[in-house]
Design an enzyme around this catalytic site. Structure first.
Site, short mmCIF file in Angstrom:
data_model
loop_
_atom_site.label_atom_id
_atom_site.label_comp_id
_atom_site.label_asym_id
_atom_site.label_seq_id
_atom_site.Cartn_x
_atom_site.Cartn_y
_atom_site.Cartn_z
N GLU A 115 35.57 43.38 38.98
CA GLU A 115 35.59 41.95 38.63
C GLU A 115 35.85 41.89 37.14
OE1 GLU A 115 35.35 39.08 37.05
OE2 GLU A 115 33.19 38.75 37.25
N GLU A 160 40.77 38.73 30.32
CA GLU A 160 39.98 39.91 29.98
C GLU A 160 40.78 41.20 30.16
OE1 GLU A 160 36.21 39.96 31.90
OE2 GLU A 160 35.52 38.13 30.93
#
Length: 727
Positions: free
Chosen positions: A184, A193
């Protein structure tokens, strides 16, 4: 970033200097990656006090920064997100079952394990081997403790590295490549990210061919809308006089024509008023990301969609969200759509709340007037970390002739001001009150002094006829924007902008009117803007004995509230999907005690809550006096409502001149009704004092408060409690 604990959302750069935030983060990252933390000690740091404006030395724990990172990112709602947890569990279980059904062992790699939750799911689902990496060392150590707490230490190997630093081979981090990847590494923008590079590297270096990936793919959706409310976070509008029609202050041409910035604006779209936007293009998929490795991932892409307008209006804003396919059968979808586009929209009460994956707002570089049925071209682009969008009328262009580079701010506004601040400057009701008050006090003899960062009040005063206006604006970026306004409105002969109080020299005519919004880029909480008071006293020698001050004062207000979901950001987990996470709770509580203030700033319009008490005043500031002794107040009020009190909402009312019609409130809009949803000002952030343990209240309960203001350091200390009246 690969191998990191969840770093939280990009939400939300508060009203602080954007560049200083960026530089500070870069410094923090360098310290985390390159500085030894084997010796723990206290260190002195220097900071500018946002209330007094003075530089101060502060004694802090050497590891304050990473304690703050843990407290602010990990104790959010991610692991409270039951839907996310359950769908990941299903995806992991089905991947392992699929591998076993093919007669293969299930070798699992968990990138960015955080608490170790996904690895523990894999262990309980029968994985044969599990390697989990975590780059943030405090979280890696925590994951080991959590895994031990659940008796799974013999099944999971924790590697305290980024995934891109891991090695494969006998005696290396991984004995062999994995055939199942669970991870994740997503944020509000999906790829912010570094998800793309993480998956590319994993497939090239860490995974077998034809591995199973959980999640296996993602789809990005956009909805193009017309919304003046949203656009007011992006473009400054002209300021009208009190008749609401006559132009008082015009917007510089360079600001009007600026394409804006491509930086994502992440908000809880489900709370955005539905009557404040109209759809031009309904929800439409624009990108699919195949994480499985079957299709090569591109670090940069662009596509052009030929679309037809579904309604009349002006295309101004792009709403964006995404979903994930969680299992090998492509049956389990995890959607981040807002309420009106969510697969579970028929039952709003069942919709998950998540703050780690909100929705994103992007602003089109130019507005496009459209009528229903118009043919449009939507250009969608992304690089390795972000998205941007353009829209054109197909009848008036050829796609191959278009310039649709990433929008870059050319006017300075979008660098100097945050979205919330731009929205406040566009608030017509707020501006009406300022102009109304100024009209009562500005004369042709007025010598005005404006004490605020990036304020247009001084320009308004000059336009209303003031003889001379001095600005003290301590921020380089905001000064540039104000200068552009002054030049565009031909006010240069009457306005002088100074960097600080030190630049204010003896004046031929003393100041007769001191004005401020107040707003300063270094403040986080509403009452910290009483820095205006300190500045006003610092320039007292330049003021006439009869000088008027606007605002004349401020008051801090409070209200006991029950949040629908926001309480989760400070609530312990205890267990997640049957796994104990006691050590994780302890880590967060410890870090929070080191780095967290009792009060934090939140845009409460995005976080529904009900009132359990009427608003009540807990502190007053009188800007017409000198700052002298400490002020302490205490008292009690009846809670009135019934429910669970999660904390106290706090805000400031700015009293411009004693006329209630000229009060600028940063709190609730309209009348507060007990046990009813509160409507909040959308252009400021309120303070929230969270109770460590939630309080059950009813009509017999009393609400107690103690507040202390220490003028020497500008500190305001709050203490609240709720107790039954009969106790």
């Amino acid at each position: 970033m690969a191998g990191a604990a969840y770093t939280g959302t990009s939400k939300k750069l508060l009203n602080v200097d954007l560049l200083s935030v960026v530089y500070r983060r870069l410094i923090h990252k360098y310290i985390h990656r390159h500085c030894s933390t084997s010796r723990r000690m206290s260190v002195f740091t220097i900071k500018v006090n946002p209330v007094t404006g003075k530089s101060e030395w502060e004694l802090q724990n050497e590891d304050y920064d990473y304690h703050q990172e843990i407290a602010r990112s990990a104790f959010a709602d991610m692991l409270h997100d039951t839907e996310r947890n359950q769908k990941y569990y299903i995806g992991v279980k089905r991947a392992i079952e699929k591998m076993h059904s093919m007669g293969k062992k299930a070798h699992v790699l968990d990138i960015g394990t955080g608490t170790g939750l996904l690895s523990m799911m894999a262990a309980k689902s029968g994985a044969d081997t599990i390697v989990a990496c975590e780059a943030f060392h405090p979280m890696a150590e925590c994951a080991k403790k959590v895994i031990n707490e659940n008796g799974l230490e013999d099944k999971i190997v924790i590697i305290p590295k980024r995934s891109t630093d891991m090695t494969v081979g006998v005696g290396q981090d991984m004995e062999h490549r994995a055939n199942i990847l669970v991870t994740e590494v997503f944020d509000t923008e999906l790829i912010g990210e570094g998800a793309i590079s993480t998956f590319i590297h994993a497939h090239e270096e860490l995974l077998e061919k034809d591995s199973i990936v959980v999640p296996s793919s993602a789809t990005v959706y956009v909805q193009v809308v017309g919304s003046q409310l949203a656009q007011n976070w992006n473009r400054l509008q002209p300021i009208a006089d009190i008749d609401r029609t006559t132009l008082l202050l015009d917007t510089p041409e360079k600001v009007q024509q600026c394409p804006g910035a491509a930086a994502v604006h992440d908000i809880q779209l489900s709370q955005f008023p539905k009557d404040q936007f109209n759809t031009i293009i309904p929800p439409t998929p624009v990108f699919r990301f195949d994480w499985s490795g079957k299709v090569p991932l591109a670090r940069e892409r662009s596509n052009a969609l030929n679309l037809v307008s579904s309604g009349n209006g002006v295309a101004q804003v792009v709403f964006m969200w995404w979903d994930l396919v969680m299992d090998v059968h492509e049956e389990i979808i995890l959607s981040c759509a807002p309420v009106w586009a969510h697969p579970m929209s028929d039952n709003e009460k069942m919709l998950p709340w998540r703050d780690h994956w909100m929705q994103a707002v992007y602003y089109l570089p130019s507005e496009i007037p459209v009528t229903k049925g118009d043919k449009l071209v939507l250009i969608s682009q992304h690089d390795e970390y972000s998205f941007w969008f353009h829209m054109f009328s197909k009848d008036h262009c050829r796609v191959e002739d278009l310039d649709y580079d990433r929008p870059i701010c050319e006017c300075g506004l979008h660098v100097a001001f945050g979205r919330t601040r731009i929205g406040a400057m566009n608030d017509s009701d707020r501006n009406y009150k300022y102009v109304s008050a100024l009209r009562e006090y500005v004369t042709s003899d007025s010598i005005c002094l404006c004490l605020s960062d990036g304020s247009l009040l001084g320009a308004m005063a000059a336009r209303l006829g003031a003889k001379k206006v001095y600005y003290i604006d301590g921020n380089t970026l905001t000064r540039h924007v104000v200068r552009d306004y002054i030049k565009h409105n031909n006010l240069e002969d009457r306005i002088v902008i100074l960097n600080s109080v030190k630049d204010l020299k003896p004046l031929t005519d003393k100041v007769t009117l001191v004005i401020g919004e107040p707003h300063f880029v270094t403040t986080l909480l509403p009452w910290q803007n009483v820095y205006f008071w300190y500045l006003k006293n610092e320039v007292s020698q330049y003021l006439s004995t009869t000088a008027t001050v606007l605002p004349i004062g401020a008051s801090v207000w409070a209200m006991a509230v029950q949040f629908h979901d926001l309480w989760k950001i400070r609530a312990p987990l205890h267990s997640v999907e049957g796994f104990k996470v006691t050590d994780f709770d302890k880590l967060i509580e410890s870090s929070s005690s080191i780095s967290d203030s009792a009060v934090e700033a939140q845009p409460l319009w995005e976080y529904p809550c009900e009132a359990l008490s009427q608003p009540f005043c807990i502190l007053d500031f009188n800007f017409t006096t000198n700052i002298e002794d400490s002020v302490e107040t205490k008292g009690q009020v009846s809670c009135k409502g019934s429910g669970t009190c999660h904390g106290v909402a706090l805000w400031v009312n700015w009293d411009l001149d004693g006329n209630p019609k000229h009060t600028i409130s940063t709190g609730p809009i309209g009348t507060v009704e007990i046990n009813k949803k509160v409507t909040w000002d959308m252009h400021t952030r309120q303070g929230v004092y969270f109770f460590q343990s939630h309080k059950s209240v009813d009509e017999t309960s009393n609400f107690f408060y103690e507040v202390q203001f220490r003028p020497q350091d500008g500190d305001v200390q709050f203490q609240f409690d709720v107790n039954p009246l009969h106790s």
